[in-house]
Scaffold this motif. Structure first.
Motif, mmCIF file in Angstrom:
data_model
loop_
_atom_site.group_PDB
_atom_site.id
_atom_site.type_symbol
_atom_site.label_atom_id
_atom_site.label_comp_id
_atom_site.label_asym_id
_atom_site.label_seq_id
_atom_site.Cartn_x
_atom_site.Cartn_y
_atom_site.Cartn_z
ATOM 1 N N GLU A 28 0.825 -1.218 0.000
ATOM 2 C CA GLU A 28 0.000 0.000 0.000
ATOM 3 C C GLU A 28 0.854 1.260 0.000
ATOM 4 O OE1 GLU A 28 -2.482 -0.206 3.469
ATOM 5 O OE2 GLU A 28 -3.583 -1.961 2.731
ATOM 6 N N LEU A 29 1.997 1.205 0.671
ATOM 7 C CA LEU A 29 2.874 2.376 0.792
ATOM 8 C C LEU A 29 3.899 2.472 -0.334
ATOM 9 C CD1 LEU A 29 3.440 2.284 4.658
ATOM 10 C CD2 LEU A 29 1.993 3.875 3.368
ATOM 11 N N GLY A 30 3.837 1.565 -1.290
ATOM 12 C CA GLY A 30 4.736 1.624 -2.434
ATOM 13 C C GLY A 30 6.114 1.062 -2.194
ATOM 14 N N LEU A 31 6.265 0.232 -1.161
ATOM 15 C CA LEU A 31 7.560 -0.389 -0.896
ATOM 16 C C LEU A 31 7.794 -1.568 -1.832
ATOM 17 C CD1 LEU A 31 7.515 -0.643 3.007
ATOM 18 C CD2 LEU A 31 8.561 1.130 1.615
ATOM 19 N N GLU A 32 9.061 -1.828 -2.100
ATOM 20 C CA GLU A 32 9.454 -3.050 -2.794
ATOM 21 C C GLU A 32 9.781 -4.053 -1.694
ATOM 22 O OE1 GLU A 32 12.370 -2.651 -6.055
ATOM 23 O OE2 GLU A 32 13.488 -4.200 -4.960
ATOM 24 N N THR A 33 9.013 -5.130 -1.596
ATOM 25 C CA THR A 33 9.180 -6.068 -0.486
ATOM 26 C C THR A 33 9.895 -7.340 -0.941
ATOM 27 O OG1 THR A 33 6.937 -6.908 -0.866
ATOM 28 C CG2 THR A 33 7.217 -5.222 0.845
ATOM 29 N N HIS A 34 10.779 -7.804 -0.056
ATOM 30 C CA HIS A 34 11.575 -9.012 -0.288
ATOM 31 C C HIS A 34 11.341 -9.936 0.898
ATOM 32 C CE1 HIS A 34 13.932 -7.317 -3.667
ATOM 33 N NE2 HIS A 34 13.484 -6.198 -3.121
ATOM 34 N N LEU A 35 10.944 -11.170 0.622
ATOM 35 C CA LEU A 35 10.508 -12.095 1.662
ATOM 36 C C LEU A 35 11.394 -13.329 1.737
ATOM 37 C CD1 LEU A 35 8.305 -12.990 3.724
ATOM 38 C CD2 LEU A 35 7.059 -13.952 1.766
ATOM 39 N N ILE A 36 11.720 -13.707 2.988
ATOM 40 C CA ILE A 36 12.435 -14.952 3.270
ATOM 41 C C ILE A 36 11.637 -15.690 4.340
ATOM 42 C CG2 ILE A 36 14.606 -16.022 3.988
ATOM 43 C CD1 ILE A 36 15.860 -13.110 3.522
ATOM 44 N N VAL A 69 21.646 -18.522 -0.462
ATOM 45 C CA VAL A 69 22.566 -17.547 0.130
ATOM 46 C C VAL A 69 23.219 -16.638 -0.909
ATOM 47 C CG1 VAL A 69 23.005 -18.861 2.237
ATOM 48 C CG2 VAL A 69 24.439 -19.229 0.208
ATOM 49 N N GLY A 70 23.013 -16.906 -2.188
ATOM 50 C CA GLY A 70 23.530 -16.043 -3.235
ATOM 51 C C GLY A 70 22.529 -15.000 -3.694
ATOM 52 N N ALA A 71 21.384 -14.896 -3.032
ATOM 53 C CA ALA A 71 20.351 -13.926 -3.410
ATOM 54 C C ALA A 71 20.838 -12.497 -3.171
ATOM 55 C CB ALA A 71 19.072 -14.177 -2.617
ATOM 56 N N CYS A 72 20.220 -11.551 -3.841
ATOM 57 C CA CYS A 72 20.647 -10.149 -3.752
ATOM 58 C C CYS A 72 20.602 -9.604 -2.323
ATOM 59 C CB CYS A 72 19.803 -9.271 -4.677
ATOM 60 S SG CYS A 72 18.023 -9.352 -4.382
ATOM 61 N N VAL A 73 19.645 -10.050 -1.494
ATOM 62 C CA VAL A 73 19.530 -9.524 -0.134
ATOM 63 C C VAL A 73 20.671 -9.982 0.768
ATOM 64 C CG1 VAL A 73 17.028 -9.199 -0.235
ATOM 65 C CG2 VAL A 73 17.957 -11.382 0.576
ATOM 66 N N VAL A 96 21.413 -14.470 14.874
ATOM 67 C CA VAL A 96 21.737 -13.077 14.565
ATOM 68 C C VAL A 96 22.706 -12.522 15.602
ATOM 69 C CG1 VAL A 96 20.801 -10.726 14.338
ATOM 70 C CG2 VAL A 96 19.575 -12.668 13.320
ATOM 71 N N ALA A 97 22.437 -12.799 16.872
ATOM 72 C CA ALA A 97 23.277 -12.272 17.955
ATOM 73 C C ALA A 97 24.720 -12.763 17.855
ATOM 74 C CB ALA A 97 22.685 -12.660 19.308
ATOM 75 N N GLY A 101 25.632 -16.626 9.876
ATOM 76 C CA GLY A 101 24.958 -16.405 8.602
ATOM 77 C C GLY A 101 24.784 -17.721 7.884
ATOM 78 N N ASP A 102 24.143 -18.695 8.556
ATOM 79 C CA ASP A 102 24.066 -20.059 8.033
ATOM 80 C C ASP A 102 22.916 -20.295 7.066
ATOM 81 O OD1 ASP A 102 22.219 -19.754 10.069
ATOM 82 O OD2 ASP A 102 22.525 -21.756 10.912
ATOM 83 N N ASN A 103 22.078 -19.285 6.854
ATOM 84 C CA ASN A 103 21.039 -19.362 5.835
ATOM 85 C C ASN A 103 20.779 -17.937 5.350
ATOM 86 O OD1 ASN A 103 18.987 -18.080 7.483
ATOM 87 N ND2 ASN A 103 18.696 -20.044 8.529
ATOM 88 N N LEU A 104 19.933 -17.796 4.355
ATOM 89 C CA LEU A 104 19.727 -16.465 3.785
ATOM 90 C C LEU A 104 19.121 -15.491 4.787
ATOM 91 C CD1 LEU A 104 19.893 -14.544 1.389
ATOM 92 C CD2 LEU A 104 17.644 -15.404 0.660
ATOM 93 N N LEU A 105 18.222 -15.970 5.632
ATOM 94 C CA LEU A 105 17.584 -15.082 6.607
ATOM 95 C C LEU A 105 18.618 -14.483 7.560
ATOM 96 C CD1 LEU A 105 14.902 -13.953 7.797
ATOM 97 C CD2 LEU A 105 14.927 -15.946 9.311
ATOM 98 N N THR A 106 19.445 -15.330 8.149
ATOM 99 C CA THR A 106 20.425 -14.822 9.110
ATOM 100 C C THR A 106 21.565 -14.076 8.411
ATOM 101 O OG1 THR A 106 21.513 -16.993 9.197
ATOM 102 C CG2 THR A 106 19.861 -16.519 10.885
ATOM 103 N N ARG A 107 21.882 -14.460 7.178
ATOM 104 C CA ARG A 107 22.892 -13.721 6.413
ATOM 105 C C ARG A 107 22.386 -12.314 6.086
ATOM 106 N NH1 ARG A 107 27.644 -11.652 5.232
ATOM 107 N NH2 ARG A 107 27.757 -10.995 3.069
ATOM 108 N N ALA A 108 21.127 -12.199 5.655
ATOM 109 C CA ALA A 108 20.553 -10.882 5.347
ATOM 110 C C ALA A 108 20.502 -10.009 6.600
ATOM 111 C CB ALA A 108 19.165 -11.038 4.741
#
Length: 191
Positions: A28-36, A69-73, A96-97, A101-108
């Motif tokens: 709605e706010l015009g953001l470009e959203t990236h989901l993991i 893990v090679g994704a742009c994020v 995270v703490a 960075g063992d997967n894309l979520l924690t790497r991002a």
């Protein structure tokens, strides 16, 4: 960058409705959203919302598998306004703490911190043990924001949807998103 980018992560903790609202409000706010979405996040979203991985991914502009893990994020050169993990499990918080960075979520998330961008973790657990508290402290010391989605009852919400929406708007405001509109406290009403 032509549009503000928001990265949204979903883990297996309860509260997938927060991520869904963030994605929809972002659109709605015009953001470009990236989901993991982690595998446990998919299970939980199906249980809580009745949504499949495909249905959740359709809510975002781009979606990625946790193993990608090679994704742009995963790169600091991919500019984003912020990253929100909603909900954030204690396992993901610990990763995270401690910089796993063992997967894309924690790497991002790690990239978000190293680039000094806003990282917001909507942690879901109660009560907290000492490891949870220390991990939240570590993320805070690195510049992350710990945001347990605690409801604001002083606005007199009439539904669960209102509670979810209010927390999502507060998170979007913390993320620096233009147009976010959380309810503002107006002070006590005088009788």
């Amino acid at each position: 960058m032509s549009a503000q980018r928001l990265v949204v992560g979903i883990t297996g903790a309860t509260g997938a409705a927060y991520a869904l609202r963030l994605l929809r409000r972002g659109r709605e706010l015009g953001l470009e959203t990236h989901l993991i979405i982690t595998p446990a996040g998919v299970l939980n979203a199906h249980h809580e919302l009745g949504l499949s991985r495909e249905a959740l991914e359709a809510e975002a502009d781009r979606a990625y598998a946790p193993g990608d893990v090679g994704a742009c994020v995963a790169s600091g050169s991919f500019a984003t306004a912020a990253m929100v993990i909603a909900p954030c499990s204690m396992k993901t918080l610990a990763s995270v703490a401690h910089g796993f960075g063992d997967n894309l979520l924690t790497r991002a998330a790690d990239v978000t911190l190293k680039e000094r961008r806003r990282l917001i973790l909507m942690v879901r657990e109660t009560p907290f043990n000492l490891a949870h508290l220390r991990n939240m402290t570590a993320v805070t010391e690195m510049g992350g924001i710990i945001f347990p989605p605690l409801p604001a009852f002083y606005h007199h919400p009439q539904s669960i949807e209102e509670l979810v929406n209010d927390s999502a708007e507060r998170v979007l405001e913390l993320a620096g998103v233009k147009g976010a509109s959380p309810q503002v406290w107006q002070g006590l009403r005088q009788s």
